[in-house]
Design a protein around this motif. Structure first.
Motif, mmCIF file in Angstrom:
data_model
loop_
_atom_site.group_PDB
_atom_site.id
_atom_site.type_symbol
_atom_site.label_atom_id
_atom_site.label_comp_id
_atom_site.label_asym_id
_atom_site.label_seq_id
_atom_site.Cartn_x
_atom_site.Cartn_y
_atom_site.Cartn_z
ATOM 1 N N PHE A 3 0.886 -1.171 0.000
ATOM 2 C CA PHE A 3 0.000 0.000 0.000
ATOM 3 C C PHE A 3 0.914 1.208 0.000
ATOM 4 N N LEU A 56 4.017 1.124 2.177
ATOM 5 C CA LEU A 56 3.827 0.084 3.190
ATOM 6 C C LEU A 56 3.839 -1.301 2.542
ATOM 7 N N VAL A 72 2.886 -4.830 2.980
ATOM 8 C CA VAL A 72 1.972 -5.500 3.901
ATOM 9 C C VAL A 72 2.053 -7.024 3.799
ATOM 10 N N PRO A 130 -0.911 -11.118 14.992
ATOM 11 C CA PRO A 130 -1.189 -9.816 15.605
ATOM 12 C C PRO A 130 -1.939 -8.880 14.660
ATOM 13 N N SER A 131 -2.543 -7.870 15.246
ATOM 14 C CA SER A 131 -3.225 -6.852 14.449
ATOM 15 C C SER A 131 -2.231 -6.175 13.513
ATOM 16 N N GLY A 132 -2.640 -6.048 12.241
ATOM 17 C CA GLY A 132 -1.771 -5.390 11.264
ATOM 18 C C GLY A 132 -0.786 -6.323 10.594
ATOM 19 N N SER A 133 -0.856 -7.633 10.903
ATOM 20 C CA SER A 133 0.108 -8.565 10.310
ATOM 21 C C SER A 133 -0.242 -8.922 8.872
ATOM 22 N N GLY A 134 -1.432 -8.530 8.398
ATOM 23 C CA GLY A 134 -1.776 -8.745 6.988
ATOM 24 C C GLY A 134 -2.764 -9.871 6.744
ATOM 25 N N LYS A 135 -3.458 -10.331 7.792
ATOM 26 C CA LYS A 135 -4.390 -11.451 7.648
ATOM 27 C C LYS A 135 -5.552 -11.089 6.726
ATOM 28 N N SER A 136 -6.162 -9.936 6.985
ATOM 29 C CA SER A 136 -7.290 -9.520 6.143
ATOM 30 C C SER A 136 -6.829 -9.285 4.710
ATOM 31 N N THR A 137 -5.678 -8.647 4.578
ATOM 32 C CA THR A 137 -5.164 -8.363 3.238
ATOM 33 C C THR A 137 -4.946 -9.655 2.461
ATOM 34 N N GLU A 181 -12.503 -12.795 10.722
ATOM 35 C CA GLU A 181 -12.950 -12.516 12.092
ATOM 36 C C GLU A 181 -14.477 -12.491 12.207
#
Ligand SMILES: Nc1ncnc2c1ncn2[C@@H]1O[C@H](COP(=O)(O)OP(=O)(O)OP(=O)(O)O)[C@@H](O)[C@H]1O
Ligand SMILES: [Mg+2]
Lengths: 223, 246
Positions: free
Chosen positions: B15, B18, B20, B39-46, B166
């Protein structure tokens, strides 16, 4: 008192000028039925283009919208009416009004619809696209119905303005309500027809104003 | 044995400046349930969003059920019907009934008639235990019910794989169970599933494999017991002890 009634509420004049004024009323209704959908169509096109979020489209689009919002619609109309014949186009007042409204009110409707589209969470489009809907289908079935609902008071209030603005047609000899009323005035040497036209405008638009204020109250209570 | 349903290789996603996703390889076999934690921000959703191309990967390849998702000649709207997606915030269409939500893509993408779509839609709602809520709008449903409608919206299209991002994080604790129950029955019906979630209990007894991601890369993966009890990496251990404290 007698003089005021004679000049402004003269029953004989009303009776005599009614056919002329009625023709104007009819034309105003027709004109509104033409320019409101036309403006909405123009606005929808602008809003859909804006939602593409491509810089290549975005900047020309913003310039377009800004230009036609800043340009006085009366000037635009006269310019079209006086200028187009030089470009070899004899279009007549009615068509000039249609073009001017498409450009001017389209820009306003466009801004309102764009705000409506922006008010719909991005997750709605993502959910729709994830099930295979195309961008256009997601817009049509998921985003726009919510967008329109969210900005309904603004759309209605703009429509109110548009209907009032149809009176501009009188400067390019479109025989709408105001034009006809002034014709009747000059034929009868009496301003009563103008008062009649004012009352007709009020009676036509007042229900919309009521509806609008009910919607606005409801939106306010819903917060 | 057939090839994997999901086959992502060398996925990178930027991004702007960034970075990701930093070269993620992930395969999910048919009928497999894979859990993704991190962890949050580790790229799971991406990662999930790159699989159905809601997000355009910067490089790498994604093949789902034999279809090259990144090939410009692929009809992406057609391919997406095979990949169900369930979001944290449900994303139901608030202006439609539950049945309307479930039938929209059946009618507009799968080309079913209204009657066919409604029959399939009601069957899907039945599977998530909400047959009696078909005419309710999302506003009239609890969070758990909304998420089950969202699941029905996906399974009605008979996808080959389901992605869950999630699915229970936005729910009140007492409503989580009903959604997990639906996911469990989906699993029993043989659905291939890729689930981003921190529901450890569910992962322990339903997942075939747990993948731990950190800073845009897969750090380690393995059976739930191995990852949760004897993680090989310090970062995994720290993350797991942290979420178990909650
Ligand atoms: N559209 C975007 N534009 C810019 N940055 C983004 C975008 N989407 C995600 N990011 C960034 O990418 C990184 C990974 O985000 P992602 O949502 O994939 O993480 P996640 O593992 O799902 O985290 P969480 O557990 O909080 O959901 C974050 O730093 C996030 O801020
Ligand atoms: Mg996430």
């Amino acid at each position: 008192m007698e003089a005021i009634v004679q000049s402004f509420f003269n029953l004989e004049i009303i009776a005599a000028s009614w056919p002329i004024v009625r023709a104007g009323l009819w034309n105003t209704v027709l004109l509104s039925l033409l320019v409101v959908p036309l403006g909405l169509l123009g606005g929808l096109m602008l809003a859909l283009l804006a939602s593409a979020k491509r810089p290549m489209i975005r900047w020309p689009l913003m310039a377009w919208v800004d230009f036609f919002r800043a340009f006085p619609p009366l000037v635009l109309l006269i310019l079209l009416f006086a200028g187009l014949p030089f470009a070899g186009l004899e279009l007549g007042g009615f068509v000039c009004v249609a073009i001017a409204f498409f450009l001017n009110t389209g820009a306003y409707y466009g801004e309102i619809l764009r705000a409506g589209i922006d008010s719909v969470p991005a997750g709605q489009i993502e959910a729709a696209r994830s099930t295979g809907l195309s961008r256009l289908q997601a817009m049509t079935y998921v985003v726009l119905p919510q967008a329109v609902r969210n900005v309904l008071p603004d759309l209605l209030s703009n429509t109110l303005e548009v209907v009032k603005l149809t009176a501009l047609g009188s400067v390019v000899a479109v025989p709408e309500l105001l034009y006809q009323a002034r014709q009747a005035q000059s034929l009868t040497y009496n301003p009563t027809p103008i008062v009649v036209a004012a009352i007709i405008y009020f009676v036509m638009l007042w229900p919309v104003v009521r509806l609008l204020s009910r919607l606005e109250n409801r939106a306010f209570a819903g917060r | 044995m057939n090839g994997p349903i999901v086959d992502a290789r060398g996925l990178h996603k930027h991004f702007g400046a960034l970075h990701v996703l930093k070269g993620v390889d992930l395969r999910v076999a048919e009928r497999e349930l894979v859990f993704v934690i991190g962890p949050s921000g580790s790229g799971k959703s991406t990662l999930l969003r790159c699989l159905n191309r809601l997000e355009e990967p910067s490089s790498g390849s994604v093949v789902v059920d034999g279809i090259d998702m990144l090939d410009p000649r692929t009809d992406i709207n057609h391919a997406r019907q095979r990949i169900g997606m369930v979001f944290q915030s449900f994303n139901l269409y608030p202006h439609m009934t539950a049945l309307g939500n479930v039938t929209l893509a059946l009618r507009k993408v799968a080309g079913k008639s209204r009657a066919q779509a409604e029959a399939l839609g009601r069957a899907a709602l039945e599977r998530v235990g909400l047959a009696d809520r078909a005419e309710h709008t999302p506003g009239q449903l609890s969070g758990g019910q909304q998420q089950r409608v969202a699941i029905a919206r996906s399974i009605a299209l008979e996808p080959r794989v389901m992605l869950f991002d999630e699915p229970t994080s936005a729910l009140d604790p007492e409503l989580v169970g009903s959604v997990l129950e639906v996911m469990r029955s989906l699993r029993e019906s043989g659905m291939t599933m890729l689930v981003v979630s921190h529901e450890m209990g569910f992962a322990r007894n339903a997942a075939d494999r747990v993948v731990f991601m950190d800073e845009g890369a897969i750090v380690e993966e393995g059976p739930p017991a191995a990852i949760f009890e004897t993680p090989a990496h310090e970062r995994t251990r720290a993350f797991i002890s942290q979420i178990q404290r909650h």
